[in-house]
Write an enzyme that holds these catalytic residues in place. Structure first.
Site, PDB file in Angstrom:
ATOM      1  N   LYS A  42      10.979 -10.381 -20.484  1.00  0.00           N
ATOM      2  CA  LYS A  42      10.808 -10.226 -19.040  1.00  0.00           C
ATOM      3  C   LYS A  42       9.746 -11.169 -18.499  1.00  0.00           C
ATOM      4  O   LYS A  42       9.933 -11.816 -17.487  1.00  0.00           O
ATOM      5  CB  LYS A  42      10.456  -8.776 -18.713  1.00  0.00           C
ATOM      6  CG  LYS A  42      10.452  -8.465 -17.220  1.00  0.00           C
ATOM      7  CD  LYS A  42      11.833  -8.643 -16.615  1.00  0.00           C
ATOM      8  CE  LYS A  42      11.859  -8.329 -15.151  1.00  0.00           C
ATOM      9  NZ  LYS A  42      13.149  -8.702 -14.532  1.00  0.00           N
ATOM     10  N   TRP A  76      -3.117  -2.516  -2.122  1.00  0.00           N
ATOM     11  CA  TRP A  76      -2.907  -3.873  -2.634  1.00  0.00           C
ATOM     12  C   TRP A  76      -3.718  -4.801  -1.750  1.00  0.00           C
ATOM     13  O   TRP A  76      -3.529  -4.875  -0.545  1.00  0.00           O
ATOM     14  CB  TRP A  76      -1.424  -4.250  -2.606  1.00  0.00           C
ATOM     15  CG  TRP A  76      -1.200  -5.713  -2.759  1.00  0.00           C
ATOM     16  CD1 TRP A  76      -0.689  -6.575  -1.832  1.00  0.00           C
ATOM     17  CD2 TRP A  76      -1.497  -6.510  -3.911  1.00  0.00           C
ATOM     18  NE1 TRP A  76      -0.652  -7.847  -2.333  1.00  0.00           N
ATOM     19  CE2 TRP A  76      -1.135  -7.842  -3.601  1.00  0.00           C
ATOM     20  CE3 TRP A  76      -2.037  -6.226  -5.168  1.00  0.00           C
ATOM     21  CZ2 TRP A  76      -1.300  -8.890  -4.513  1.00  0.00           C
ATOM     22  CZ3 TRP A  76      -2.196  -7.272  -6.070  1.00  0.00           C
ATOM     23  CH2 TRP A  76      -1.826  -8.573  -5.746  1.00  0.00           C
ATOM     24  N   GLU A 109      22.788 -15.105 -19.131  1.00  0.00           N
ATOM     25  CA  GLU A 109      21.754 -14.199 -19.637  1.00  0.00           C
ATOM     26  C   GLU A 109      22.334 -12.912 -20.209  1.00  0.00           C
ATOM     27  O   GLU A 109      21.925 -12.478 -21.294  1.00  0.00           O
ATOM     28  CB  GLU A 109      20.773 -13.839 -18.503  1.00  0.00           C
ATOM     29  CG  GLU A 109      19.792 -14.934 -18.146  1.00  0.00           C
ATOM     30  CD  GLU A 109      18.856 -14.502 -17.035  1.00  0.00           C
ATOM     31  OE1 GLU A 109      17.633 -14.715 -17.168  1.00  0.00           O
ATOM     32  OE2 GLU A 109      19.341 -13.956 -16.026  1.00  0.00           O
ATOM     33  N   CYS A 147       0.822  -1.192   0.000  1.00  0.00           N
ATOM     34  CA  CYS A 147       0.000   0.000   0.000  1.00  0.00           C
ATOM     35  C   CYS A 147       0.866   1.256   0.000  1.00  0.00           C
ATOM     36  O   CYS A 147       2.015   1.229   0.403  1.00  0.00           O
ATOM     37  CB  CYS A 147      -0.899   0.013   1.229  1.00  0.00           C
ATOM     38  SG  CYS A 147      -1.919  -1.461   1.392  1.00  0.00           S
ATOM     39  N   GLU A 156      22.143 -19.656  -9.743  1.00  0.00           N
ATOM     40  CA  GLU A 156      21.642 -18.331 -10.106  1.00  0.00           C
ATOM     41  C   GLU A 156      22.762 -17.473 -10.680  1.00  0.00           C
ATOM     42  O   GLU A 156      22.559 -16.736 -11.651  1.00  0.00           O
ATOM     43  CB  GLU A 156      21.010 -17.664  -8.876  1.00  0.00           C
ATOM     44  CG  GLU A 156      20.551 -16.235  -9.088  1.00  0.00           C
ATOM     45  CD  GLU A 156      19.465 -16.070 -10.128  1.00  0.00           C
ATOM     46  OE1 GLU A 156      19.229 -14.910 -10.547  1.00  0.00           O
ATOM     47  OE2 GLU A 156      18.854 -17.078 -10.551  1.00  0.00           O
ATOM     48  N   LYS A 209      22.767 -15.818 -14.419  1.00  0.00           N
ATOM     49  CA  LYS A 209      22.935 -14.394 -14.693  1.00  0.00           C
ATOM     50  C   LYS A 209      24.047 -14.157 -15.715  1.00  0.00           C
ATOM     51  O   LYS A 209      23.919 -13.334 -16.611  1.00  0.00           O
ATOM     52  CB  LYS A 209      23.268 -13.637 -13.399  1.00  0.00           C
ATOM     53  CG  LYS A 209      22.097 -13.402 -12.505  1.00  0.00           C
ATOM     54  CD  LYS A 209      21.114 -12.438 -13.119  1.00  0.00           C
ATOM     55  CE  LYS A 209      19.725 -12.700 -12.591  1.00  0.00           C
ATOM     56  NZ  LYS A 209      19.088 -13.926 -13.057  1.00  0.00           N
ATOM     57  N   HIS A 216      33.209 -36.088 -10.029  1.00  0.00           N
ATOM     58  CA  HIS A 216      32.322 -36.986 -10.767  1.00  0.00           C
ATOM     59  C   HIS A 216      32.074 -36.505 -12.197  1.00  0.00           C
ATOM     60  O   HIS A 216      31.055 -36.847 -12.792  1.00  0.00           O
ATOM     61  CB  HIS A 216      30.995 -37.141 -10.015  1.00  0.00           C
ATOM     62  CG  HIS A 216      31.133 -37.776  -8.672  1.00  0.00           C
ATOM     63  ND1 HIS A 216      31.404 -39.112  -8.500  1.00  0.00           N
ATOM     64  CD2 HIS A 216      31.075 -37.239  -7.433  1.00  0.00           C
ATOM     65  CE1 HIS A 216      31.486 -39.386  -7.213  1.00  0.00           C
ATOM     66  NE2 HIS A 216      31.293 -38.257  -6.540  1.00  0.00           N
ATOM     67  N   ASN A 244      -1.633   1.533   6.076  1.00  0.00           N
ATOM     68  CA  ASN A 244      -0.749   0.470   5.584  1.00  0.00           C
ATOM     69  C   ASN A 244      -0.513  -0.504   6.712  1.00  0.00           C
ATOM     70  O   ASN A 244      -0.471  -0.105   7.880  1.00  0.00           O
ATOM     71  CB  ASN A 244       0.616   1.020   5.152  1.00  0.00           C
ATOM     72  CG  ASN A 244       0.543   1.796   3.864  1.00  0.00           C
ATOM     73  OD1 ASN A 244      -0.487   1.852   3.215  1.00  0.00           O
ATOM     74  ND2 ASN A 244       1.649   2.410   3.500  1.00  0.00           N
ATOM     75  N   GLY A 245      -0.260  -1.776   6.375  1.00  0.00           N
ATOM     76  CA  GLY A 245       0.033  -2.770   7.397  1.00  0.00           C
ATOM     77  C   GLY A 245      -1.137  -3.702   7.627  1.00  0.00           C
ATOM     78  O   GLY A 245      -2.058  -3.804   6.803  1.00  0.00           O
ATOM     79  N   ARG A 305       5.016   0.408  -6.032  1.00  0.00           N
ATOM     80  CA  ARG A 305       4.817  -0.451  -4.879  1.00  0.00           C
ATOM     81  C   ARG A 305       3.748  -1.500  -5.148  1.00  0.00           C
ATOM     82  O   ARG A 305       3.610  -2.457  -4.385  1.00  0.00           O
ATOM     83  CB  ARG A 305       4.432   0.396  -3.657  1.00  0.00           C
ATOM     84  CG  ARG A 305       5.535   1.346  -3.215  1.00  0.00           C
ATOM     85  CD  ARG A 305       5.007   2.435  -2.315  1.00  0.00           C
ATOM     86  NE  ARG A 305       4.643   1.959  -0.995  1.00  0.00           N
ATOM     87  CZ  ARG A 305       5.454   1.980   0.060  1.00  0.00           C
ATOM     88  NH1 ARG A 305       6.677   2.423  -0.074  1.00  0.00           N
ATOM     89  NH2 ARG A 305       5.046   1.568   1.233  1.00  0.00           N
TER      90      ARG A 305
END
Length: 617
Positions: free
Chosen positions: A612, A77, A496, A2, A489, A493, A512, A102-103, A27
């Site tokens: 994306k 949200w 990519e 929010c 990861e 990257k 191995h 908010n919260g 946000r």
């Protein structure tokens, strides 16, 4: 997440509130609204679903003049109640109190039951409406709006940032914060509050950052701040170095670089309103989450690409820390085989965009079994109102903000933060994690933004090491435990954005097969936190050294690999734990990929052949 923007000024506040809402769009939100006091000190309120432009159009279509000198605005949200106009903020009680929030008010159901018995009527499904009613009730026996809010917040459990106005006190804006940040923008003859600085940069660069438990009484002329005990306190005014165009590239050459450096704030935003100083708020996953988690006997995570790697890290956490079985699978494989789905499985989908076709199809496939089995579904996502969030029982929005670069950086980091909160929430609900463990994890997460900043400070060293890849076409990444998926990861990257072929292996698997690749032409990147597997990893690295490999090691201050002068070593950070280590060590790998891509001259933000959001199979 929010977003709050409020203000009291000598000029019409509406354009300022609208601009502030636009600056908080990153946000995430599904609805928005503004409430203000007009010249007759009467409430006017406009709310709308969707984008801020819809709210603007609704305001322009008003039959009466929509303007005023004091107002509150909000982007929502959905957490409690579906996206709908009646659930949008601000909430108004009996035309006497208006609130934005908010919260999460964790005890809202108890408060709601009490308020219904007292005759209050609810027009929304939100937890925020109990705030409006509570302030309204306290206002009947209070001399000031400040006093009413001070009394009201004593009833709330959970996290909140509040903006409150009332026609009976038309010159006063009240702000309160606990667990959710709130800043005061200081002007000349005007003052504002907002969820973050960026919303107010067009009108001021002077800010007061409210501390935990603070309540502020704000007028055009002055700001009075009271601490959690009701004492009048002084909070320093700080001048922001950000400018109104800070949401653009700014000093960064590429969005990927900008987004890498936004990660400390992204972590803060993702934790906002979801933890206290010692605990995780299980209701951050939805008010029904605790009840759902009580029946869980195992976790099934489905994702693709970078999101899949975050799931692999979580598997180590779930099984190692709380002993709960956790399976992780690539969505495109899961949906085209006949998986055995067990009863009482929490089915977790992870996606940056929320539109990943294979992940969505896997979720829809599993939902068909829900008439036979107890399979609650949870989506961890960065985009509100995406297909995955609409399809799932529970949703956790990662507050990474817009991620423009195709190669995911801050979305991955915030996914890991979200999964650590899920681990803690499930663990304590099932009695598999005691308060001491929860407290340790929360304290680690609170330190995480600082650890990420510390890792980012190694950019110059990493930039030098990137030169080792200038003429290379292959690379190997090694890790053990949770560092194995982080190695995966890191390899992804590099592939990519630099187009270098890179693979990741558990370091113990070298003998191995992968050792056959080692020579002086292949850089080998290893991740070496000081943990139970460090000595094993050191032995694996000596195997590489003995075969002439170019060894690049990212270690923490206590790993002591830098004593081997033949290794290129980057000391990344200190004081990492089981939760914070994989998140922190991922940061230098992102920087390495970025700087190698610069050397290679590739299109960093839009690598060839990639998109994306993968909305096709």
């Amino acid at each position: 997440m929010c977003g709050i923007v409020c203000g009291v000024a000598e000029r019409n506040i509406v354009p300022i509130l609208l601009e502030g809402l636009k600056r908080l769009e990153y946000r995430g939100y599904d609805s928005s609204g503004i409430a203000l006091l007009d010249a007759n000190s009467q409430f006017q309120r406009v709310r709308s679903l969707g984008k801020i432009v819809n709210l603007e159009e609704r305001i322009q279509s008003q039959q009466t003049d929509f303007s005023g000198n004091i107002g509150i605005a909000h982007t929502r949200w959905a957490t409690h109640g579906v996206p709908a106009e009646n659930n949008a903020h601000p909430h108004v009680c009996n035309n006497q109190v208006a609130v934005v929030h908010n919260g999460i008010i964790e005890n809202y159901q108890t408060l709601k039951a009490q308020q219904l018995a007292e005759g209050y009527r609810f027009t929304s499904e939100t937890d925020t409406e109990v705030v409006a009613h509570c302030v309204h009730k306290e206002l009947q026996t209070s001399e000031t709006l400040l006093e009413a809010v001070q009394k009201a917040v004593s009833h709330f459990h959970g996290a909140y940032a509040l903006g409150v106005i009332a026609p009976s006190h038309p010159d006063f804006l009240i702000a309160a914060r606990k667990g959710s940040p709130l800043v005061i923008g200081v002007g000349i003859g005007e003052h504002f509050i907002a969820s973050d600085v960026s919303a107010l940069l067009p009108v001021t660069q002077n800010f007061i950052f409210l501390e935990e438990g603070d309540i502020a009484e704000i007028t055009r002329q002055e700001v009075k701040i009271y601490d959690i005990d009701g004492n009048l306190v002084e909070r320093p005014i700080k001048q922001s170095q950000l400018t109104a165009n800070a949401v653009e590239l700014g000093e960064h050459r590429h969005y990927m670089h900008k987004e890498i450096f936004e990660q400390p704030q992204a972590v803060i935003d993702t934790l906002e309103g979801r933890i206290t100083k010692d605990t995780v708020l299980t209701s951050a996953f939805g008010f029904q989450a605790e009840e759902i988690f009580k029946s869980i006997q195992q976790i099934q995570i489905i994702a693709c690409g970078t999101s899949y790697h975050s799931g692999l890290v979580a598997k180590y956490w779930f099984e190692d820390i709380i002993g709960l079985p956790c399976q992780v699978e690539v969505a495109s494989e899961y949906r085209y085989r006949n998986p055995v789905v067990q009863n009482n499985t929490l089915f977790v989908t992870i996606s940056q965009s929320g539109e990943t076709a294979d992940t969505l199809a896997a979720l829809q496939q599993v939902k068909q079994l829900k008439n036979k089995f107890n399979i609650p579904t949870l989506t961890i996502c960065n985009v509100p109102e995406s297909s995955l969030t609409r399809e799932s029982d529970l949703t956790f929005l990662t507050h990474a903000g817009p991620e423009i670069g195709v190669a995911s950086t801050k979305a991955f980091t915030t996914q890991l933060v979200a999964l650590s909160l899920l681990l803690t929430s499930v663990g304590k609900t099932l009695g598999l994690m005691d308060f001491k463990q929860e407290q340790k994890i929360v304290h680690g997460l609170l330190k995480l933004p600082g650890l990420v900043k510390q890792a980012l400070e190694q950019e110059d060293t990493i930039q030098e090491i990137a030169n080792c890849f200038a003429d290379k076409h292959n690379a190997l990444f090694l890790g053990r435990g949770t560092m194995y998926p982080i190695a995966m990861e890191g390899a992804l990257k590099l592939k990519e954005v630099s187009y270098i072929h890179a693979e990741a292996y558990p370091a113990g698997e070298l003998k191995h097969g992968p050792l056959a690749l080692i020579d002086d032409q292949i850089p080998v990147v290893a991740i070496a936190p000081k943990d139970d597997l460090l000595e094993k990893l050191k032995s694996n690295l000596q195997e590489v050294k003995a075969r002439g490999g170019q060894m690049i090691v990212f270690e923490d201050e206590e790993s002591d690999i830098s004593s081997d002068k033949e290794f290129k070593v980057v000391k990344t950070t200190t004081n990492v734990g089981r939760i914070t280590a994989p998140i922190t060590f991922n940061i230098p790998l992102q920087l390495l990929s970025y700087h190698v891509a610069l050397i290679k001259g590739t299109d960093v933000d839009q690598p060839r052949n990639l998109a994306k959001s993968v909305t096709v199979e």
